[in-house]
Motif scaffolding. Structure first.
Motif, mmCIF file in Angstrom:
data_model
loop_
_atom_site.group_PDB
_atom_site.id
_atom_site.type_symbol
_atom_site.label_atom_id
_atom_site.label_comp_id
_atom_site.label_asym_id
_atom_site.label_seq_id
_atom_site.Cartn_x
_atom_site.Cartn_y
_atom_site.Cartn_z
ATOM 1 N N ILE A 1 -4.228 -8.716 11.961
ATOM 2 C CA ILE A 1 -3.758 -7.497 10.979
ATOM 3 C C ILE A 1 -2.342 -6.922 11.635
ATOM 4 O O ILE A 1 -2.219 -6.335 12.631
ATOM 5 N N ARG A 2 -1.374 -7.204 10.800
ATOM 6 C CA ARG A 2 0.274 -6.715 10.871
ATOM 7 C C ARG A 2 0.396 -5.695 9.952
ATOM 8 O O ARG A 2 0.164 -5.715 8.840
ATOM 9 N N PHE A 3 1.113 -4.517 10.361
ATOM 10 C CA PHE A 3 1.535 -3.478 9.666
ATOM 11 C C PHE A 3 3.246 -3.466 9.648
ATOM 12 O O PHE A 3 3.930 -3.626 10.363
ATOM 13 N N VAL A 4 3.622 -3.195 8.455
ATOM 14 C CA VAL A 4 5.217 -2.902 8.182
ATOM 15 C C VAL A 4 5.150 -1.636 7.478
ATOM 16 O O VAL A 4 4.567 -1.576 6.509
ATOM 17 N N TYR A 5 6.077 -0.705 8.276
ATOM 18 C CA TYR A 5 5.984 0.728 7.386
ATOM 19 C C TYR A 5 7.562 1.065 6.793
ATOM 20 O O TYR A 5 8.415 0.655 7.473
ATOM 21 N N GLN B 1 17.650 8.748 4.665
ATOM 22 C CA GLN B 1 16.508 8.128 5.342
ATOM 23 C C GLN B 1 15.589 7.109 4.816
ATOM 24 O O GLN B 1 15.226 6.179 5.330
ATOM 25 N N ALA B 2 15.629 7.074 3.384
ATOM 26 C CA ALA B 2 15.228 5.763 2.467
ATOM 27 C C ALA B 2 15.821 4.705 2.819
ATOM 28 O O ALA B 2 15.125 3.767 3.150
ATOM 29 N N SER B 3 17.335 4.720 3.049
ATOM 30 C CA SER B 3 17.887 3.440 3.160
ATOM 31 C C SER B 3 17.630 2.704 4.388
ATOM 32 O O SER B 3 17.388 1.740 4.721
ATOM 33 N N LYS B 4 17.339 3.930 5.414
ATOM 34 C CA LYS B 4 17.076 3.447 6.935
ATOM 35 C C LYS B 4 15.613 2.997 6.911
ATOM 36 O O LYS B 4 15.344 1.680 7.781
ATOM 37 N N ALA B 5 14.822 3.429 6.443
ATOM 38 C CA ALA B 5 13.572 3.039 6.557
ATOM 39 C C ALA B 5 13.277 1.618 5.887
ATOM 40 O O ALA B 5 12.430 0.845 6.306
ATOM 41 N N VAL C 1 0.891 -1.202 0.052
ATOM 42 C CA VAL C 1 -0.085 0.104 -0.034
ATOM 43 C C VAL C 1 0.845 1.292 0.012
ATOM 44 O O VAL C 1 1.345 1.795 1.052
ATOM 45 N N PRO C 2 0.913 2.107 -1.346
ATOM 46 C CA PRO C 2 1.664 3.240 -0.986
ATOM 47 C C PRO C 2 0.547 4.303 -0.643
ATOM 48 O O PRO C 2 -0.768 4.002 -0.408
ATOM 49 N N MET C 3 1.131 5.452 -0.241
ATOM 50 C CA MET C 3 0.003 6.470 0.408
ATOM 51 C C MET C 3 -0.004 7.613 -0.777
ATOM 52 O O MET C 3 1.076 8.190 -1.333
ATOM 53 N N TYR C 4 -1.040 7.666 -1.401
ATOM 54 C CA TYR C 4 -1.619 8.631 -1.976
ATOM 55 C C TYR C 4 -2.275 10.060 -1.700
ATOM 56 O O TYR C 4 -3.723 9.553 -1.536
ATOM 57 N N ASN C 5 -1.789 11.049 -1.585
ATOM 58 C CA ASN C 5 -2.596 12.175 -0.912
ATOM 59 C C ASN C 5 -3.202 11.864 0.092
ATOM 60 O O ASN C 5 -4.670 12.129 0.299
ATOM 61 N N PHE C 6 -2.449 11.092 1.208
ATOM 62 C CA PHE C 6 -2.895 10.863 2.681
ATOM 63 C C PHE C 6 -4.105 9.898 2.441
ATOM 64 O O PHE C 6 -4.636 9.712 3.448
ATOM 65 N N GLY C 7 -4.142 9.123 1.357
ATOM 66 C CA GLY C 7 -5.397 7.971 1.567
ATOM 67 C C GLY C 7 -4.647 6.778 0.902
ATOM 68 O O GLY C 7 -3.458 6.634 0.438
ATOM 69 N N LYS D 1 -5.401 -14.041 8.254
ATOM 70 C CA LYS D 1 -4.474 -12.904 8.487
ATOM 71 C C LYS D 1 -4.033 -11.975 7.311
ATOM 72 O O LYS D 1 -4.025 -12.323 6.473
ATOM 73 N N VAL D 2 -3.925 -10.619 7.995
ATOM 74 C CA VAL D 2 -3.533 -9.590 6.875
ATOM 75 C C VAL D 2 -2.199 -9.186 7.027
ATOM 76 O O VAL D 2 -2.104 -8.748 8.386
ATOM 77 N N THR D 3 -1.325 -8.892 6.333
ATOM 78 C CA THR D 3 -0.042 -8.343 6.472
ATOM 79 C C THR D 3 0.051 -7.147 5.467
ATOM 80 O O THR D 3 -0.280 -7.320 4.368
ATOM 81 N N ILE D 4 0.187 -5.824 5.904
ATOM 82 C CA ILE D 4 -0.177 -4.712 5.017
ATOM 83 C C ILE D 4 1.582 -4.099 5.311
ATOM 84 O O ILE D 4 1.811 -3.697 6.133
ATOM 85 N N LEU D 5 2.003 -3.786 3.914
ATOM 86 C CA LEU D 5 3.334 -3.294 3.866
ATOM 87 C C LEU D 5 3.176 -2.034 3.165
ATOM 88 O O LEU D 5 2.826 -1.648 2.113
ATOM 89 N N ALA D 6 3.369 -0.805 4.084
ATOM 90 C CA ALA D 6 3.093 0.652 3.642
ATOM 91 C C ALA D 6 4.241 1.310 3.323
ATOM 92 O O ALA D 6 5.358 1.449 4.129
ATOM 93 N N ALA D 7 4.256 1.906 2.215
ATOM 94 C CA ALA D 7 5.371 2.699 1.841
ATOM 95 C C ALA D 7 5.017 3.880 1.629
ATOM 96 O O ALA D 7 4.012 4.654 0.906
#
Length: 203
Positions: free
Chosen positions: A168-172, A182-186, A93-99, A133-139
């Motif tokens: 539900i688990r999240f990875v950000y 910062q990108a490398s650290k993230a 899940v990318p974030m586009y315009n806060f959604g 189970k749901v695993t959400i990977l948010a960029a």
């Protein structure tokens, strides 16, 4: 063997950061677990916005549908069957315009089907997809976790709970547009979380 359904919603498809995270998650999972993987790229699927005619087709008894209605209902039926067959749903899940991306919303609109994935009872709505189970990977380009601007997390929690999925688990991976360091650290932090989650997964 566990059945894994991967949903990618980046408009950049395989080159999107969230798609790279789902790819990393599956690679890490497959290194130690026996899994069957089904993948769906939502932009390649070209779902389009939900229209009244499609919803009307769902609400028409299958034996009474016209050929056009049967074709309209087939898309939602297929997407739901993929979810029903999955033990775990992995979503990029990318974030586009806060959604969330519109393609992901189009998928959600076709997954939420009264009488199939949820039902209304005298005690309120009841989800019918328990035991998954749901695993959400948010960029994300910025940093939003824990702030009012993170509209994705609570929305996705509420939706999946509504259809019966509460594990539900999240990875950000956040701050990806805030410089290379910062990108490398993230990504490093996200990869560590992925290792942690896949290590906890029982075969």
């Amino acid at each position: 063997m566990s059945n894994i359904l991967v949903i990618n919603s980046s408009l950049n498809e395989a080159s999107g950061n969230s798609s790279k995270l789902t790819e990393k998650y599956i690679e890490t999972l497959q290194a130690s677990k026996s899994v069957s993987v089904t993948s769906r790229n939502l932009y390649a699927s070209n779902l389009g916005h939900l229209e009244a005619s499609e919803m009307e087709a769902w609400m028409t008894d299958a034996d009474s549908r016209t050929d056009e209605q049967a074709k309209l209902a087939e898309l939602s039926d297929t997407l739901i069957a993929e979810v029903q067959a999955a033990d775990e749903i992995v979503i990029g899940v990318p974030m586009y315009n806060f959604g969330i991306p519109s393609a992901l919303k189009a998928w959600i609109d076709r997954i939420a089907r009264a009488g199939i994935t949820f039902r209304y009872t005298e005690n309120g709505p009841q989800g019918l997809l328990e035991g998954k189970k749901v695993t959400i990977l948010a960029a994300r380009g910025g940093q939003y976790v824990g702030t009012p601007m993170d509209t994705q997390t609570e929305y996705l929690k509420h939706f999946f709970a509504f259809i019966g999925i509460t594990d539900i688990r999240f990875v950000y991976a956040e701050g990806l547009a805030m410089g290379d360091e910062q990108a490398s650290k993230a990504f490093n932090n996200a990869n560590e979380k992925i290792v942690e989650l896949t290590s906890d997964t029982v075969d």
